[in-house]
Scaffold this motif. Structure first.
Motif, PDB file in Angstrom:
ATOM      1  N   ALA A  21       0.835  -1.194   0.000  1.00 42.05           N
ATOM      2  CA  ALA A  21       0.000   0.000   0.000  1.00 42.05           C
ATOM      3  C   ALA A  21       0.873   1.249   0.000  1.00 42.05           C
ATOM      4  CB  ALA A  21      -0.926  -0.010   1.214  1.00 42.05           C
ATOM      5  N   VAL A  22       1.876   1.270   0.872  1.00 44.40           N
ATOM      6  CA  VAL A  22       2.744   2.432   0.967  1.00 44.40           C
ATOM      7  C   VAL A  22       3.546   2.622  -0.318  1.00 44.40           C
ATOM      8  CG1 VAL A  22       4.715   3.425   2.175  1.00 44.40           C
ATOM      9  CG2 VAL A  22       2.922   2.299   3.471  1.00 44.40           C
ATOM     10  N   SER A  23       4.199   1.551  -0.755  1.00 48.19           N
ATOM     11  CA  SER A  23       5.012   1.651  -1.969  1.00 48.19           C
ATOM     12  C   SER A  23       4.156   2.091  -3.147  1.00 48.19           C
ATOM     13  CB  SER A  23       5.640   0.301  -2.308  1.00 48.19           C
ATOM     14  OG  SER A  23       6.448  -0.141  -1.263  1.00 48.19           O
ATOM     15  N   GLY A  24       2.981   1.490  -3.236  1.00 45.73           N
ATOM     16  CA  GLY A  24       2.091   1.822  -4.339  1.00 45.73           C
ATOM     17  C   GLY A  24       1.738   3.288  -4.340  1.00 45.73           C
ATOM     18  N   ARG A  25       1.406   3.786  -3.184  1.00 53.24           N
ATOM     19  CA  ARG A  25       1.037   5.190  -3.072  1.00 53.24           C
ATOM     20  C   ARG A  25       2.183   6.093  -3.500  1.00 53.24           C
ATOM     21  NH1 ARG A  25      -0.952   9.592  -1.199  1.00 53.24           N
ATOM     22  NH2 ARG A  25      -1.856  10.230  -3.145  1.00 53.24           N
ATOM     23  N   ILE A  26       3.356   5.767  -3.029  1.00 56.04           N
ATOM     24  CA  ILE A  26       4.517   6.602  -3.337  1.00 56.04           C
ATOM     25  C   ILE A  26       4.895   6.488  -4.807  1.00 56.04           C
ATOM     26  CG2 ILE A  26       6.984   6.819  -2.901  1.00 56.04           C
ATOM     27  CD1 ILE A  26       6.435   6.257  -0.002  1.00 56.04           C
ATOM     28  N   ALA A  27       4.843   5.265  -5.312  1.00 54.21           N
ATOM     29  CA  ALA A  27       5.157   5.058  -6.721  1.00 54.21           C
ATOM     30  C   ALA A  27       4.232   5.902  -7.586  1.00 54.21           C
ATOM     31  CB  ALA A  27       5.019   3.579  -7.077  1.00 54.21           C
ATOM     32  N   GLN A  28       2.959   5.878  -7.249  1.00 54.29           N
ATOM     33  CA  GLN A  28       1.965   6.645  -7.976  1.00 54.29           C
ATOM     34  C   GLN A  28       2.343   8.122  -8.004  1.00 54.29           C
ATOM     35  OE1 GLN A  28      -1.596   7.338  -5.818  1.00 54.29           O
ATOM     36  NE2 GLN A  28      -2.948   7.000  -7.578  1.00 54.29           N
ATOM     37  N   GLU A  29       2.667   8.632  -6.833  1.00 50.47           N
ATOM     38  CA  GLU A  29       2.998  10.047  -6.705  1.00 50.47           C
ATOM     39  C   GLU A  29       4.183  10.426  -7.596  1.00 50.47           C
ATOM     40  OE1 GLU A  29       1.352  13.298  -4.571  1.00 50.47           O
ATOM     41  OE2 GLU A  29       0.853  11.163  -4.475  1.00 50.47           O
ATOM     42  N   TYR A  30       5.252   9.630  -7.483  1.00 50.43           N
ATOM     43  CA  TYR A  30       6.448   9.970  -8.240  1.00 50.43           C
ATOM     44  C   TYR A  30       6.255   9.800  -9.731  1.00 50.43           C
ATOM     45  CZ  TYR A  30       9.272  10.980  -4.284  1.00 50.43           C
ATOM     46  OH  TYR A  30       9.769  11.596  -3.176  1.00 50.43           O
ATOM     47  N   ARG A  31       5.418   8.890 -10.067  1.00 50.46           N
ATOM     48  CA  ARG A  31       5.171   8.683 -11.491  1.00 50.46           C
ATOM     49  C   ARG A  31       4.397   9.861 -12.064  1.00 50.46           C
ATOM     50  NH1 ARG A  31       2.989   5.483 -15.457  1.00 50.46           N
ATOM     51  NH2 ARG A  31       0.954   5.173 -14.516  1.00 50.46           N
ATOM     52  N   GLN A  32       3.372  10.260 -11.329  1.00 49.12           N
ATOM     53  CA  GLN A  32       2.569  11.386 -11.799  1.00 49.12           C
ATOM     54  C   GLN A  32       3.398  12.658 -11.902  1.00 49.12           C
ATOM     55  OE1 GLN A  32      -0.762  11.820  -9.204  1.00 49.12           O
ATOM     56  NE2 GLN A  32      -1.910  10.098 -10.078  1.00 49.12           N
ATOM     57  N   ARG A  33       4.145  12.934 -10.859  1.00 46.44           N
ATOM     58  CA  ARG A  33       4.797  14.241 -10.798  1.00 46.44           C
ATOM     59  C   ARG A  33       6.094  14.317 -11.576  1.00 46.44           C
ATOM     60  NH1 ARG A  33       3.610  17.134  -5.089  1.00 46.44           N
ATOM     61  NH2 ARG A  33       1.718  15.994  -4.528  1.00 46.44           N
ATOM     62  N   PHE A  34       6.847  13.232 -11.596  1.00 42.00           N
ATOM     63  CA  PHE A  34       8.164  13.302 -12.218  1.00 42.00           C
ATOM     64  C   PHE A  34       8.397  12.238 -13.278  1.00 42.00           C
ATOM     65  CE2 PHE A  34       8.508  14.700  -7.781  1.00 42.00           C
ATOM     66  CZ  PHE A  34       8.912  16.005  -7.983  1.00 42.00           C
ATOM     67  N   GLY A  35       7.442  11.341 -13.443  1.00 48.06           N
ATOM     68  CA  GLY A  35       7.643  10.263 -14.402  1.00 48.06           C
ATOM     69  C   GLY A  35       8.767   9.339 -14.000  1.00 48.06           C
ATOM     70  N   LEU A  36       8.976   9.201 -12.696  1.00 48.41           N
ATOM     71  CA  LEU A  36      10.066   8.343 -12.213  1.00 48.41           C
ATOM     72  C   LEU A  36       9.501   7.046 -11.630  1.00 48.41           C
ATOM     73  CD1 LEU A  36      12.398  10.832 -10.275  1.00 48.41           C
ATOM     74  CD2 LEU A  36      12.850   9.741 -12.477  1.00 48.41           C
ATOM     75  N   SER A  37      10.160   5.964 -11.918  1.00 51.28           N
ATOM     76  CA  SER A  37       9.824   4.701 -11.268  1.00 51.28           C
ATOM     77  C   SER A  37      10.538   4.649  -9.914  1.00 51.28           C
ATOM     78  CB  SER A  37      10.269   3.520 -12.115  1.00 51.28           C
ATOM     79  OG  SER A  37      11.676   3.423 -12.101  1.00 51.28           O
ATOM     80  N   VAL A  38      10.168   3.681  -9.111  1.00 53.61           N
ATOM     81  CA  VAL A  38      10.793   3.572  -7.798  1.00 53.61           C
ATOM     82  C   VAL A  38      12.301   3.342  -7.903  1.00 53.61           C
ATOM     83  CG1 VAL A  38      10.924   2.205  -5.692  1.00 53.61           C
ATOM     84  CG2 VAL A  38       8.710   2.873  -6.606  1.00 53.61           C
ATOM     85  N   PRO A  39      12.747   2.395  -8.738  1.00 54.34           N
ATOM     86  CA  PRO A  39      14.199   2.216  -8.859  1.00 54.34           C
ATOM     87  C   PRO A  39      14.899   3.492  -9.305  1.00 54.34           C
ATOM     88  CG  PRO A  39      13.054   0.380  -9.883  1.00 54.34           C
ATOM     89  CD  PRO A  39      12.010   1.368  -9.494  1.00 54.34           C
TER      90      PRO A  39
END
Lengths: 159, 159
Positions: A21-39
DNA sequence: AACAAATGGTTGCCCATGCAACCGACAACA
DNA sequence: TGTTGTCGGTTGCATGGGCAACCATTTGTT
């Protein structure tokens, strides 16, 4: 006969769904705002903190698979966020570092990270947080000791 | 200028790598001993506790994607560990239940789960464990409230 | 009764991720 | 100096898991 242990009470299960849940939420945020994946985000975070590093260093510090690191670096380079310069000491590797753009993005990324950490862990007392950290560390140690093999990627075959 | 927050101190990161380590370890174990994937294992655990259920029920109780549940059920059926019987009340769904073999395996699986839980969380006091559980619950709640959308799969696009 | 909307389940497709194999460079040793 | 083994990095391949689209059935509405 008592129901053995309802899945919902099983700690590894709780840990897993919470982490997802946490990772998903954060991944979503970074993807939307910066187009970055977690790695990619992780690599940027480490580079921003430490300056030029080799991929080998990055795999150690991020606990990711070396392939994941490689791909993340490739993307960052293609996007002009990082550069690879030859390593004079070792012809096999390069030094990776953030570009101007990369540093600029790093400047945006880290505050957001802190903010999100704050939001997700809102309502926790400082001592609860450090307790939580401590528990996580100990669990990780335990697991590390259980399997004799190296745990570099932090993840085993799920196949 | 201070290094913002070293990745290693970032709580979502710690949570993620710890969860991966634990899940990975457990996945490995179940795969070696029973040839079961995590989703398959979860479905078996729930079925063993609750008796006949529809896939819909299973998605609710495991918090997995309905596709994941479907595939897990398919495999379990093919391996003769579970059966699908038509649902008289609703022609769209079936009732899933463990077979004799399934129950037998369930009887082996759950003790192993408890044992592994014990091993991974060895050295924790009972109150620490309940504290840990409590913290995980609260974190999950927090995340759930942050995104207004439904969180059925527990995982968002990582793409 | 007829139509529309929703729901359980299924399939297909795509992407992220991991492992194994490989390549080029370095290190150790004869 | 040549040979062997190791190491950093890269590519290819296979697998897992998610989402979107789809079918069949049920439910709600008129």
């Amino acid at each position: 006969m008592q129901p053995t242990t309802p899945l919902s009470k099983f700690l590894p299960y709780q840990l897993s769904i919470t982490s997802n849940a946490v990772s998903g939420r954060i991944a979503q945020e970074y993807r939307q705002r910066f187009g970055l994946s977690v790695p990619e985000w992780r690599v940027m975070a480490v580079l921003g903190d430490s300056g030029a590093l080799t991929q080998r260093d990055l795999t150690q510090r991020t606990l990711m698979d070396k392939v994941a690191v490689n791909r993340a670096c490739k993307v960052l380079e293609e996007r002009g966020l990082a550069t690879r310069t030859p390593n004079a000491q070792d012809g096999r590797s390069h030094h990776l570092d953030l570009t101007q753009d990369g540093r600029k993005m790093h400047g945006l990324i880290m505050p957001l990270a802190v903010e999100m950490e704050g939001r997700v862990f809102a309502g926790f007392q400082p001592d609860e947080l450090s307790q939580f950290r401590h528990l996580l560390d100990r669990v990780r140690e335990q697991v590390g000791e259980l399997d004799s093999d190296g745990v570099d990627s932090g993840n085993f075959s799920e196949s």
